[in-house]
Design a protein around this motif. Structure first.
Motif, short mmCIF file in Angstrom:
data_model
loop_
_atom_site.label_atom_id
_atom_site.label_comp_id
_atom_site.label_asym_id
_atom_site.label_seq_id
_atom_site.Cartn_x
_atom_site.Cartn_y
_atom_site.Cartn_z
N HIS A 384 -0.52 -8.22 5.33
CA HIS A 384 -0.82 -6.98 6.06
C HIS A 384 -1.33 -7.31 7.45
CE1 HIS A 384 -1.62 -2.66 6.42
NE2 HIS A 384 -1.00 -2.53 5.24
N ALA A 385 -1.56 -6.25 8.26
CA ALA A 385 -2.05 -6.46 9.63
C ALA A 385 -3.23 -5.56 9.96
CB ALA A 385 -0.92 -6.21 10.63
N SER A 386 -3.75 -4.85 8.98
CA SER A 386 -4.94 -4.02 9.19
C SER A 386 -6.15 -4.76 8.63
CB SER A 386 -4.78 -2.67 8.49
OG SER A 386 -6.03 -2.03 8.32
N ASP A 387 -7.19 -4.91 9.43
CA ASP A 387 -8.38 -5.60 8.95
C ASP A 387 -9.01 -4.91 7.75
OD1 ASP A 387 -8.38 -7.80 10.58
OD2 ASP A 387 -9.73 -6.96 12.08
N ALA A 388 -8.94 -3.58 7.73
CA ALA A 388 -9.52 -2.85 6.60
C ALA A 388 -8.80 -3.21 5.31
CB ALA A 388 -9.43 -1.34 6.85
N VAL A 389 -7.47 -3.29 5.37
CA VAL A 389 -6.69 -3.66 4.18
C VAL A 389 -6.90 -5.13 3.85
CG1 VAL A 389 -4.36 -3.86 3.24
CG2 VAL A 389 -4.98 -1.85 4.59
N GLY A 427 -6.30 2.32 -1.03
CA GLY A 427 -7.06 2.64 0.17
C GLY A 427 -6.29 2.53 1.46
N GLU A 428 -5.04 2.09 1.42
CA GLU A 428 -4.25 1.99 2.66
C GLU A 428 -4.00 3.38 3.22
OE1 GLU A 428 -0.26 -0.41 3.81
OE2 GLU A 428 0.06 1.48 2.73
N THR A 429 -4.40 3.60 4.44
CA THR A 429 -4.22 4.89 5.10
C THR A 429 -2.96 4.86 5.97
OG1 THR A 429 -5.51 4.25 7.04
CG2 THR A 429 -6.72 5.19 5.16
N ALA A 430 -2.59 6.04 6.46
CA ALA A 430 -1.46 6.12 7.39
C ALA A 430 -1.74 5.29 8.64
CB ALA A 430 -1.18 7.57 7.75
N ARG A 431 -2.99 5.26 9.06
CA ARG A 431 -3.36 4.46 10.23
C ARG A 431 -3.19 2.97 9.95
NH1 ARG A 431 -9.22 4.67 13.42
NH2 ARG A 431 -8.70 3.09 15.01
N ASP A 432 -3.61 2.53 8.76
CA ASP A 432 -3.41 1.13 8.38
C ASP A 432 -1.93 0.77 8.42
OD1 ASP A 432 -6.16 0.75 7.89
OD2 ASP A 432 -5.95 1.45 5.82
N HIS A 433 -1.12 1.66 7.88
CA HIS A 433 0.32 1.40 7.84
C HIS A 433 0.89 1.30 9.25
CE1 HIS A 433 4.51 1.59 6.67
NE2 HIS A 433 4.68 2.67 7.41
N GLN A 434 0.47 2.16 10.14
CA GLN A 434 0.97 2.12 11.51
C GLN A 434 0.55 0.84 12.22
OE1 GLN A 434 3.27 4.03 12.97
NE2 GLN A 434 3.41 4.96 10.91
#
Length: 560
Positions: A384-389, A427-434
């Motif tokens: 992944h590329a989102s720090d939250a994820v 917990g992956e949000t639309a923002r995380d996906h973007q």
């Protein structure tokens, strides 16, 4: 299969064989599910669970309390895969096979014919090639999976839900062949290691479930099952053992793929605690293969079997040697040794697969840059590329990853990257996906695979709240597929007019089919060479004249 070969990898030519595959699949599924209807009635009725297919509007539901934790685990994790493999039940199914043999005599003088259904990742492929090599050395006849066989081995995968479903479907298909003369069905691989007792109980047509530690007993088990003249109904044999299996020589193999390319396992197991992954549960702790043993295997593959491409694999390939103390050779020393000793003996490519986004020391980066045989396309599953994820995944954060990728590209000329990613983790949000979408657009990976999150037993993520609905997972994954398809097509088109080395894999329809340095065996794009003047394993210089999707159409360059 990466692993993430278990990931959903983009097909090399998505449009050319759709009609043929569709017709074949429709025919095979109809035959498979007609038998499965009766098969499921034969053994599900005796189980503590009963279910009816959602396709016909009936809910699933256990009818008795769970008796043991083993049953609870099966119901949650293995039963859904079994359900998916048999969800198209029909009422007019074929007669289910039974354990009692049909009484055919077996010529004790003839070699026992063994077929293997190979599934899963490259590490599973090595396992299968090695135990088939043992069987061949002991006088067994190895046949293709579609030929008549006295015994069938299904070498299973259990990495994600889809892999479980495919493995169970393969087991059921193999069981159906008992009515046409097959006498023994043996299940091996990761599903056998992880769910041995459940498989033996729930699919009684399976004669033996064999784990990693018992592969050396396969010959004895198959001999016993096939030669015995009358086999009445009984329980399956289960032999599993520990997950931390000692290393053994892996050069005596019955090859399942092209003879000029081979996977070389440098280590086994994993010490990481990724929140989504259950692999350490059945592959054990990370342990490097001894350097001398690894070198001996590589020499044997190159010098005696004519291997031209070595694909180095492990759960964490670039961690090689770090578990054995500071004096132990690391991956950098191994690469330099192969360049120095094996390239003069015929090796042309060394491919690095399954590298963790850590452990890239300055020395390793330098070794990759200075060894011409190491292909300039490194596989680093980033997920992944989102720090939250990434934080929930227990993976390195983007500050580390971005710095590493930039460093690699700066120090290794013409480097390309491949990776795999997971969509729809809890917990992956639309923002995380973007964020992941933008990262893929910016990095322009030469090759990439994507798969939807799969909740795995006894992993932290399986217990998390905010599970993403499957339809959202699939929609996000498909968007990533589409984006990567465009990127790979653009990369292919940018090569038109340039010259590139092609490793020839086979001859097909009057032309040659091979791969560029960016393409791993069996899972990536291909390059077609219009001439047909070289043998498989040849490294041919060719000019790219056109593309088909992300496949290349080439003309061989004149010899100097």
């Amino acid at each position: 299969m990466f692993d993430t070969p278990s990931a959903h990898l983009l097909p090399s030519n998505p449009g050319s064989t759709t009609a043929t595959i569709g017709a074949w699949r429709a025919e095979q599924l109809e035959l498979r599910f007609r038998w499965q209807a009766q098969h499921m009635r034969a053994f599900i009725t005796n189980s503590v669970w009963t279910f009816r297919c959602p396709r016909f509007g009936h809910p699933l539901g256990p009818v008795e309390p769970y008796a043991t934790d083993l049953q609870r685990r099966l119901h949650r994790y293995l039963r859904p895969a079994l359900q998916r493999a048999t969800c198209r039940l029909v009422e007019d199914g074929l007669e289910a096979p039974s354990r009692q043999h049909d009484g055919l005599e077996v010529d004790s003088r003839a070699p026992i014919r063994v077929a293997v259904v190979a599934m899963g990742c490259a590490k599973n492929t090595v396992d299968a090639e090695v135990f088939l090599g043992d069987l061949s050395a002991k006088g067994f006849q190895i046949v293709s999976e579609n030929e008549p066989a006295d015994a069938i081995i299904v070498n299973t995968c259990t990495f994600i839900d889809e892999a479980k479903s495919e493995s169970i479907s393969a087991i059921l298909e193999a069981a159906a062949r008992k009515k046409s003369g097959t006498r023994a069905l043996v299940v091996t691989g990761c599903m056998a290691q992880r769910y041995a007792d459940e498989l033996a109980k729930e699919i009684p047509e399976v004669d033996a479930v064999i784990g990693f530690a018992a592969y050396n007993q396969l010959a004895e088990q198959i001999q016993r099952l096939v030669r015995k003249q009358h086999r009445m109904e009984k329980q399956s044999t289960v032999q599993v053992g520990a997950v931390d299996v000692p290393f053994r020589p892996e050069y005596r193999r019955h090859r399942l793929g092209a003879s000029h390319t081979a996977y070389l396992r440098v280590a086994e197991g994993c010490d990481h605690q990724c929140a989504f992954c259950a692999i350490p549960q059945w592959r054990g702790r990370f342990r490097s293969k001894p350097f001398d043993q690894l070198v001996e295997e590589a020499h044997h593959l190159v010098e005696r079997q004519g291997v031209r491409e070595l694909c180095l694999i492990a759960e964490d390939t670039n961690m090689y040697g770090m578990d054995r103390g500071p004096e132990t050779p690391r991956l950098a020393e191994l690469l330099r040794y192969f360049q120095r000793e094996l390239v003069p003996r015929g090796l042309v490519w060394i491919r690095l697969l399954y590298c963790y986004p850590s452990y890239f020391s300055d020395d390793l980066i330098a070794a990759i840059a200075e060894c011409p045989a190491v292909v300039r396309c490194i596989d680093i599953p980033l997920q992944h590329a989102s720090d939250a994820v990434l934080q929930r995944m227990r993976r390195p954060l983007m500050s580390h990853t971005s710095a590493l990728l930039n460093k690699l590209r700066q120090r290794i000329p013409n480097l390309k990257l491949r990776s795999t990613f997971i969509s729809g983790t809890p917990g992956e949000t639309a923002r995380d996906h973007q964020q992941l979408v933008r990262f893929i657009q910016e990095m322009r990976f030469a090759r990439a695979g994507f798969f939807s999150y799969s909740a795995e037993e006894r992993t932290p993520m399986a217990e998390m709240e905010d599970q993403v609905p499957p339809q959202v997972q699939e929609r996000r994954r498909d968007q990533l597929f589409s984006l990567q398809q465009t990127i790979q097509e653009q990369i292919a088109e940018s090569l038109i007019g340039t010259e590139i080395d092609i490793l020839i894999d086979r001859s097909e329809g009057g032309h040659l089919v091979g791969r560029t340095f960016m393409d791993a065996p069996d899972i990536d794009a291909v390059a077609y060479v219009l001439q047909n003047d070289w043998e498989p394993g040849s490294l041919v210089r060719a000019r790219v004249v056109s593309t088909s999707g992300w496949d290349l159409l080439c003309v061989a360059c004149p010899l100097p």
